[in-house]
Scaffold this motif. Structure first.
Motif, PDB file in Angstrom:
ATOM      1  N   VAL A 199       0.851  -1.357   0.250  1.00 19.45           N
ATOM      2  CA  VAL A 199      -0.011  -0.100   0.223  1.00 19.45           C
ATOM      3  C   VAL A 199       0.877   1.211  -0.084  1.00 19.45           C
ATOM      4  N   MET A 200       0.376   2.061  -0.974  1.00 15.69           N
ATOM      5  CA  MET A 200       1.312   3.404  -0.967  1.00 15.69           C
ATOM      6  C   MET A 200       0.416   4.778  -0.694  1.00 15.69           C
ATOM      7  N   ASN A 201       0.965   5.775  -0.047  1.00 17.89           N
ATOM      8  CA  ASN A 201       0.132   6.755   0.185  1.00 17.89           C
ATOM      9  C   ASN A 201       0.402   7.827  -0.953  1.00 17.89           C
ATOM     10  N   LYS A 202      -0.563   8.490  -1.394  1.00 22.48           N
ATOM     11  CA  LYS A 202      -0.382   9.837  -2.389  1.00 22.48           C
ATOM     12  C   LYS A 202      -0.843  10.889  -1.533  1.00 22.48           C
ATOM     13  N   TYR A 203       0.189  11.866  -1.594  1.00 20.77           N
ATOM     14  CA  TYR A 203      -0.037  13.093  -0.736  1.00 20.77           C
ATOM     15  C   TYR A 203       0.676  14.302  -1.388  1.00 20.77           C
ATOM     16  N   ARG A 204      -0.083  15.393  -1.502  1.00 17.70           N
ATOM     17  CA  ARG A 204       0.266  16.437  -2.325  1.00 17.70           C
ATOM     18  C   ARG A 204       0.619  15.666  -3.547  1.00 17.70           C
ATOM     19  N   ASP A 205       1.890  16.367  -4.226  1.00 17.37           N
ATOM     20  CA  ASP A 205       2.223  15.704  -5.364  1.00 17.37           C
ATOM     21  C   ASP A 205       3.055  14.314  -5.644  1.00 17.37           C
ATOM     22  N   GLN A 206       3.218  13.875  -4.149  1.00 17.26           N
ATOM     23  CA  GLN A 206       4.325  12.698  -4.068  1.00 17.26           C
ATOM     24  C   GLN A 206       3.608  11.455  -3.775  1.00 17.26           C
ATOM     25  N   THR A 207       4.259  10.426  -4.105  1.00 14.40           N
ATOM     26  CA  THR A 207       3.692   9.032  -3.425  1.00 14.40           C
ATOM     27  C   THR A 207       4.978   8.520  -2.474  1.00 14.40           C
ATOM     28  N   TYR A 208       4.406   8.345  -1.317  1.00 17.23           N
ATOM     29  CA  TYR A 208       5.060   7.648  -0.358  1.00 17.23           C
ATOM     30  C   TYR A 208       4.920   6.254  -0.303  1.00 17.23           C
ATOM     31  N   THR A 209       6.104   5.504  -0.061  1.00 16.54           N
ATOM     32  CA  THR A 209       5.928   4.000  -0.261  1.00 16.54           C
ATOM     33  C   THR A 209       5.423   3.389   1.395  1.00 16.54           C
TER      34      THR A 209
ATOM     35  N   THR B 177       3.300  22.529   1.533  1.00 21.72           N
ATOM     36  CA  THR B 177       2.975  23.677   0.622  1.00 21.72           C
ATOM     37  C   THR B 177       3.244  24.993   1.347  1.00 21.72           C
ATOM     38  N   TYR B 178       3.254  26.142   0.549  1.00 23.57           N
ATOM     39  CA  TYR B 178       3.360  27.496   1.201  1.00 23.57           C
ATOM     40  C   TYR B 178       3.088  28.636   0.451  1.00 23.57           C
ATOM     41  N   LYS B 179       2.867  29.898   0.840  1.00 23.90           N
ATOM     42  CA  LYS B 179       2.162  30.948   0.099  1.00 23.90           C
ATOM     43  C   LYS B 179       2.587  32.144   0.909  1.00 23.90           C
ATOM     44  N   MET B 180       2.548  32.988   0.282  1.00 19.97           N
ATOM     45  CA  MET B 180       2.677  34.574   0.892  1.00 19.97           C
ATOM     46  C   MET B 180       1.450  34.884   1.707  1.00 19.97           C
ATOM     47  N   LYS B 181       1.451  35.490   2.628  1.00 22.71           N
ATOM     48  CA  LYS B 181       0.460  35.756   3.506  1.00 22.71           C
ATOM     49  C   LYS B 181      -0.677  36.297   2.846  1.00 22.71           C
ATOM     50  N   ASP B 182      -0.398  37.342   1.909  1.00 27.12           N
ATOM     51  CA  ASP B 182      -1.259  38.132   1.230  1.00 27.12           C
ATOM     52  C   ASP B 182      -1.688  37.956  -0.184  1.00 27.12           C
ATOM     53  N   THR B 183      -1.365  36.707  -0.506  1.00 26.06           N
ATOM     54  CA  THR B 183      -1.601  36.023  -1.787  1.00 26.06           C
ATOM     55  C   THR B 183      -2.506  34.713  -1.594  1.00 26.06           C
ATOM     56  N   GLU B 184      -3.290  34.601  -2.687  1.00 23.45           N
ATOM     57  CA  GLU B 184      -4.010  33.316  -2.587  1.00 23.45           C
ATOM     58  C   GLU B 184      -3.559  32.114  -3.035  1.00 23.45           C
ATOM     59  N   THR B 185      -2.643  32.180  -3.958  1.00 21.56           N
ATOM     60  CA  THR B 185      -2.277  31.042  -4.841  1.00 21.56           C
ATOM     61  C   THR B 185      -1.147  30.350  -3.997  1.00 21.56           C
ATOM     62  N   THR B 186      -1.296  28.939  -3.592  1.00 25.86           N
ATOM     63  CA  THR B 186      -0.499  28.085  -2.742  1.00 25.86           C
ATOM     64  C   THR B 186       0.443  27.353  -3.628  1.00 25.86           C
TER      65      THR B 186
ATOM     66  N   GLY C 169      11.088  40.622   4.838  1.00 23.00           N
ATOM     67  CA  GLY C 169      10.282  41.350   5.611  1.00 23.00           C
ATOM     68  C   GLY C 169       8.833  41.039   5.494  1.00 23.00           C
ATOM     69  N   GLU C 170       8.412  40.324   4.569  1.00 25.39           N
ATOM     70  CA  GLU C 170       7.084  40.142   4.335  1.00 25.39           C
ATOM     71  C   GLU C 170       6.640  38.759   5.336  1.00 25.39           C
ATOM     72  N   THR C 171       5.607  38.337   5.254  1.00 24.24           N
ATOM     73  CA  THR C 171       5.312  36.996   5.813  1.00 24.24           C
ATOM     74  C   THR C 171       4.843  35.995   4.895  1.00 24.24           C
ATOM     75  N   LEU C 172       5.483  34.727   5.191  1.00 24.44           N
ATOM     76  CA  LEU C 172       5.226  33.553   4.686  1.00 24.44           C
ATOM     77  C   LEU C 172       4.561  32.511   5.419  1.00 24.44           C
ATOM     78  N   VAL C 173       3.668  31.865   4.824  1.00 24.97           N
ATOM     79  CA  VAL C 173       2.782  30.905   5.414  1.00 24.97           C
ATOM     80  C   VAL C 173       3.131  29.382   4.845  1.00 24.97           C
ATOM     81  N   MET C 174       3.635  28.483   5.778  1.00 22.71           N
ATOM     82  CA  MET C 174       3.828  27.124   5.610  1.00 22.71           C
ATOM     83  C   MET C 174       2.872  26.408   5.877  1.00 22.71           C
ATOM     84  N   GLU C 175       2.419  25.412   4.947  1.00 23.14           N
ATOM     85  CA  GLU C 175       1.113  24.420   5.333  1.00 23.14           C
ATOM     86  C   GLU C 175      -0.345  25.359   5.770  1.00 23.14           C
ATOM     87  N   PRO C 176      -0.545  26.412   4.780  1.00 25.93           N
ATOM     88  CA  PRO C 176      -1.599  27.073   4.985  1.00 25.93           C
ATOM     89  C   PRO C 176      -3.153  26.272   5.217  1.00 25.93           C
ATOM     90  N   GLU C 177      -3.041  25.128   4.892  1.00 23.81           N
ATOM     91  CA  GLU C 177      -4.231  24.259   5.035  1.00 23.81           C
ATOM     92  C   GLU C 177      -4.592  23.826   6.203  1.00 23.81           C
TER      93      GLU C 177
END
Lengths: 104, 883
Positions: free
Chosen positions: B132-142, B587-596, B654-662
């Motif tokens: 059994v393998m696990n698909k998470y984000r764009d990767q597959t975990y063995t 996943t990551y994004k800038m705090k003030d943008t939508e695209t992750t 100086g800007e804020t970055l958000v990791m794993e926004p979900e």
């Protein structure tokens, strides 16, 4: 002197004894009759072809009969060489017999 | 009147030769009627059938011997063949040498391919086992894990396995994690028994012992699987480890049930199993059966009942998992479980945390093709050499024909010679392989069994290979000379009147050299790429850095202090050793943008790592002040984020970055927030096969946790430095053995597969070129011999020795030009295909192929000149006198 196996020797003797009517089936019958042991026809054929290669017997085709469905027999005859070999064997055996005290 | 059974009679007619059938059938029929009269029909029938079968032997098949005495017979072919082989010593030696080297090379490739392709095939019911393998984000975990796997109770660790087990289609499911894996950390441990201590590696933890044994049966040499896996806290050793611990007579000792301590925990010896062969996808030196898996994930397998498919099981699993772990289903990034058949694991590339390096099917295909190429060269060589060699045997063949030999007799004679010669090289091949196999398996990184050579399959394949080689290589000369008329065989004129320039022989030579030039160029391209990778500026100093595992920050701090006191040590750092396998991305994004964005790699290391690696880190100056840690991103990440935001990369500072926004949490509401303190230049953290990855790095003045340690040394005396590090380490850490590794070695190993291919291809092209030149030498000698008169006439008409040599060479010049022209596009195309596997790569240059062609041409010219020199220098009187 050529080496002869004991089966080869017996078959050669039978061929000599049968005089002009020695072929596969008749030889196997004679063998069974004289030795009391059974032998397959194919064994007789191989032994005779071996003897022929050694030049001790020769053969020719002939004598078709009804019970063979009109098929000819391969009739075997001893060659002079074959007779010489069998006599040589007999002589050497007899010499040995003569050496046994109280028998010869 | 009874008659003999018809079928037996017909059978007799079918197999007995024509010359014998009359007398035999006659005898049998006569016997049949005699017996039928005497013993009855049934007995006669039985006896007749027995007689027929007794005639089924060579005596009856053969043609009657007297008729055959004048024809060449098989043993005569054999005798003549042997005589010829012994008579022409030079020819035999060249041929044997070529065959031996060529066949050995082909056998090596065969053994390698067999090893790779047989991965996991020995596991019983392998077609029913899936992972059994696990698909998470764009990767597959063995491996399979869930949040909190590491901390959760023993029972809930087993939840997914139990779920699998509960399905009707599934026979059994098991779960394990080897320590010699990216998840297990590849560490070494101390194993203690009776007060003695042994350094051991490769443990395999399983919490489902009986199921493990059912899916991957191990052969028990001591103890039984039932007792060994009944209850937890059991340790099962492999034969080799048992021998190391208990001595070579371990089998005679009563060792089952002994107490063994590992990492401070007590285990009971449950049994001894046979060593794990090299061609399975997992490996271990010992199994630890306990109720929990230490680590954050485990590898999960299930075995289907017969005639069941895996897809329905996965479908159910993906639905049902929500009942037990609602987080899975809620998580948008989770793409579901998939499964891979056991025997495909070794060939499935690009997944995270695979247990063993996987095989690249393209490489295997390439090796297979190269093996065939070499085989082809051997075949054409023999054909070429024998065409040349038979030139002076024509009278013999003519004589045979005159004495009544038919075309097929001559063909058979020549074929027997070819086969005999190729069979003669069997002992040489076996001898050579015995010495080549150990270094070969080391080079290719494979573990071969002890009896890889002297087993039925290998010997049978060798025999088949030799027979095939003999038959195929003898085919052309056999047919060509067999069908030649007697007059031509006795004739004095040259035998192989070339039909145009591209006759059979020249075409063979051209094909050979096309392959040689292609192989040489590709080998060089691979070598170039390896050099390129080795010399590339990685953005840090790889030389002089060693690294090793460390258990926790406490021990790290103590050891750091001790090491920095050593004069050989320049810098010490925690975490961040470059050159790992691909890691899980986030996943990551800038705090003030939508695209992750979803391809970030998180890094956490100490300032010491920056110093030890010599990283160019301008923002690190901030750590000299009051700041305890800084958050930086690399140029690639900055550019990606800036593009989304529509600003220049440097404006992100100086800007804020958000990791794993979900991820929802109390502290930040969602994700983890970081203020970007600076941007650093890209450095090649991963293999150069991958393009620069966005790195999100936290650099701490004083790291808060540590699992690995880097040390920059300023000395060339590695041994002295290593022993000092060892002393310091042992003062701090007594539970785990020290395993010092060089950073350079680790980076080198990233391209082990590629380097391997280049060495193998290099070796094979060498074999190919030597074989091709040997073949050429043979033909050219023959050509020079058969063209003696032509040479004589040319000389009379004013040609010099040099002119003659040129004539011969000119012929091959065109051949080589054609070969190079054909090889060029193929070699360039194949190399670019291969180079596509690297993000950072060289551009294959056409002049490399030209140089390879030129090299081949030079060698060819040397061989041609050497072989024709004598014929060219001969006085024309000698060659023309006979006329």
């Amino acid at each position: 002197m050529q080496n002869l196996g004991s089966l080869e020797e017996t078959i050669l003797l039978i061929i000599l004894a049968m005089d002009d009517d020695a072929y596969g089936f008749s030889v196997s019958e004679a063998y069974e009759q004289h030795t009391g042991k059974s032998i397959s026809i194919s064994a007789v054929h191989t032994v005779m072809s071996r003897l022929e290669t050694k030049g001790l017997i020769s053969s020719e085709m002939g004598g078709e009969t009804a019970e063979r469905g009109g098929r000819r027999k391969r009739i075997f005859k001893a060659t002079p060489q074959g007779v010489a070999v069998i006599e040589e064997i007999k002589a050497s055996r007899q010499k040995l017999w003569g050496l046994i005290p109280g028998l010869g | 009147m009874p008659t003999p059974p018809k079928w037996a009679d017909q059978f007799l007619v079918w197999f007995v030769s024509e010359d014998l059938i009359e007398e035999i059938q006659g005898d049998l029929h006569e016997a049949y009627y005699a017996r039928a009269a005497k013993y009855g029909r049934t007995a006669a029938n039985r006896q007749f059938i027995a007689d027929v079968f007794q005639f089924f032997k060579p005596y009856a098949f053969e043609k009657y011997s007297r008729a055959k005495q004048f024809l060449p017979m098989f043993d005569n072919y054999f005798k003549i063949a042997l005589r010829n082989i012994l008579h022409r010593k030079g020819f035999t030696a060249i041929n044997l040498l070529g065959l031996t080297f060529g066949i050995s090379a082909v056998m090596l490739i065969g053994i390698y391919l067999q090893n790779e392709l047989s991965y996991d095939h020995a596991t019983p019911g392998h077609d029913r086992i899936h992972r059994v393998m696990n698909k998470y984000r764009d990767q597959t975990y063995t491996c399979m894990a869930f949040n909190g796997y590491n901390e959760t109770s023993a029972d809930s660790q087993l939840m997914l396995v139990n779920l699998l087990d509960s399905y009707d289609e599934v026979e059994t499911a098991c779960h394990f994690v080897p320590t010699h894996s990216p998840i297990g950390g590849f560490g070494q441990y101390f194993l203690e028994m009776d007060g003695k201590r042994f350094t051991v590696e490769k443990a395999l933890y399983t919490n489902t012992g009986a199921a493990f044994q059912a899916v991957f049966p191990q052969r028990f040499l001591a103890g039984t699987p039932e007792t060994a896996f009944s209850g937890f806290k059991k340790i099962i050793l492999t034969e080799t480890l048992a021998e190391r611990i208990f001595g070579s007579n371990w089998a005679n000792q009563d060792i089952v049930g002994k107490d063994i301590t590992l990492r401070g925990e007590g285990f009971q010896l449950g049994g001894v199993v046979a060593d794990v062969p090299g061609n399975v996808h997992y490996s271990f030196d010992f199994i630890l059966h306990q109720d929990r898996i230490p680590g954050w994930a485990g590898y999960t397998y299930f075995k289907l009942k017969p005639n069941q498919a895996a897809a329905p099981v996965l479908a159910k699993l993906n639905t049902d998992v929500g009942k037990y772990h609602p987080n899975f289903v809620k998580d948008e990034l989770w793409k579901g479980f998939i499964s891979v058949p056991l025997t495909d694991i070794h060939f499935t590339n690009g997944n995270l945390y695979e247990l063993k390096p996987t095989a690249n099917k393209a490489y295997l295909t390439t090796f297979g093709i190269v093996g065939l190429v070499i085989l082809l060269i051997i075949l054409t060589n023999y054909t070429n050499l024998s065409i040349a060699m038979y030139a002076d045997r024509q009278k013999e063949l003519g004589m045979r024909k005159a004495l009544g030999a038919q075309s097929h007799d001559i063909s058979l004679q020549l074929l027997v010679e070819a086969v005999l010669l190729s069979l003669l090289c069997a002992p040489f091949v076996l001898f050579l392989l015995q010495y080549l196999l150990p270094p070969f398996s080391e080079l290719m990184g494979i573990e071969l069994g002890k009896n890889i050579l002297f087993n039925g399959l290998a010997l049978l394949s060798l025999l088949a290979l030799l027979l095939l080689t003999g038959m195929l290589s003898g085919l052309y000369p056999a047919l060509a000379y067999g069908s030649r008329s007697m007059l031509r065989l006795f004739g004095k004129t040259s035998t192989t009147t070339a039909n145009g320039y591209f006759n059979f022989r020249n075409t063979l030579t051209a094909v050979q050299f096309t392959m040689v030039v292609g192989l040489l160029s590709i080998t060089y391209f691979i070598y170039q790429q390896m050099e390129f990778v080795n010399n590339m500026d990685l953005g840090y100093q790889k030389e002089g850095v060693v690294y090793f595992n460390i258990d926790g920050i406490e021990k790290y701090r103590q050891l750091e202090k001790k090491l920095l006191e050593l004069p050989e040590v320049e810098a010490v750092g925690a975490n961040g050793v470059p050159g790992p396998m691909m890691l899980n991305q986030l996943t990551y994004k800038m705090k003030d943008t939508e695209t992750t964005l979803s391809d970030g790699t998180e890094q956490y290391f100490g300032l010491g790592t920056v110093k030890a690696l010599g990283l160019d880190c301008e923002p690190c100056a901030q750590l000299a002040g009051s700041k305890e840690r800084i958050f930086v991103i690399n140029r690639t990440a900055a550019e990606k984020l800036a593009k989304v935001k529509g600003v220049a990369p440097d404006e992100l500072v100086g800007e804020t970055l958000v990791m794993e926004p979900e991820w929802e949490n109390e502290e930040f509401g969602y994700g983890v927030h970081h203020t970007i303190d600076g941007i650093i230049d890209d450095y090649k953290y991963f293999s150069l096969k991958y393009a620069d990855q966005p790195l999100l790095i936290t650099i701490a003045a004083e790291p808060a946790w540590a699992y690995e340690m880097l040390v920059r040394l300023n000395t060339d005396n590695w041994f002295a430095a290593a022993s000092k590090i060892k002393t310091a380490y042992e003062a701090v850490e007594t539970e785990r053995p020290l395993e010092i590794l060089f950073l350079e070695d680790r980076l080198y190993r990233l391209y082990a597969d590629e380097r391997r291919s280049s060495v193998l291809l290099g070796g094979l092209s060498l074999v190919a070129i030597v074989l091709a030149l040997m073949g050429l030498a043979g033909i050219v000698s023959y050509m020079a011999f058969s063209r003696q008169k032509e040479i004589g006439i040319r000389k009379i008409l004013g040609a010099s020795t040099g002119n003659i040599l040129l004539t011969f060479n000119r012929e091959y010049l065109l051949l080589m030009v054609v070969s190079t022209a054909v090889a060029m596009p193929v070699a360039l195309w194949l190399s670019s295909k291969w180079l596509e596997g690297f993000a950072f790569r060289i551009e294959p240059q056409f002049w490399v192929v030209l140089m390879a062609g030129l090299l081949a041409l030079t060698l060819v010219a040397a061989v041609v000149t050497l072989r024709t020199r004598r014929a060219a220098a001969k006085h024309p009187v000698e060659t023309l006198r006979a006329e």
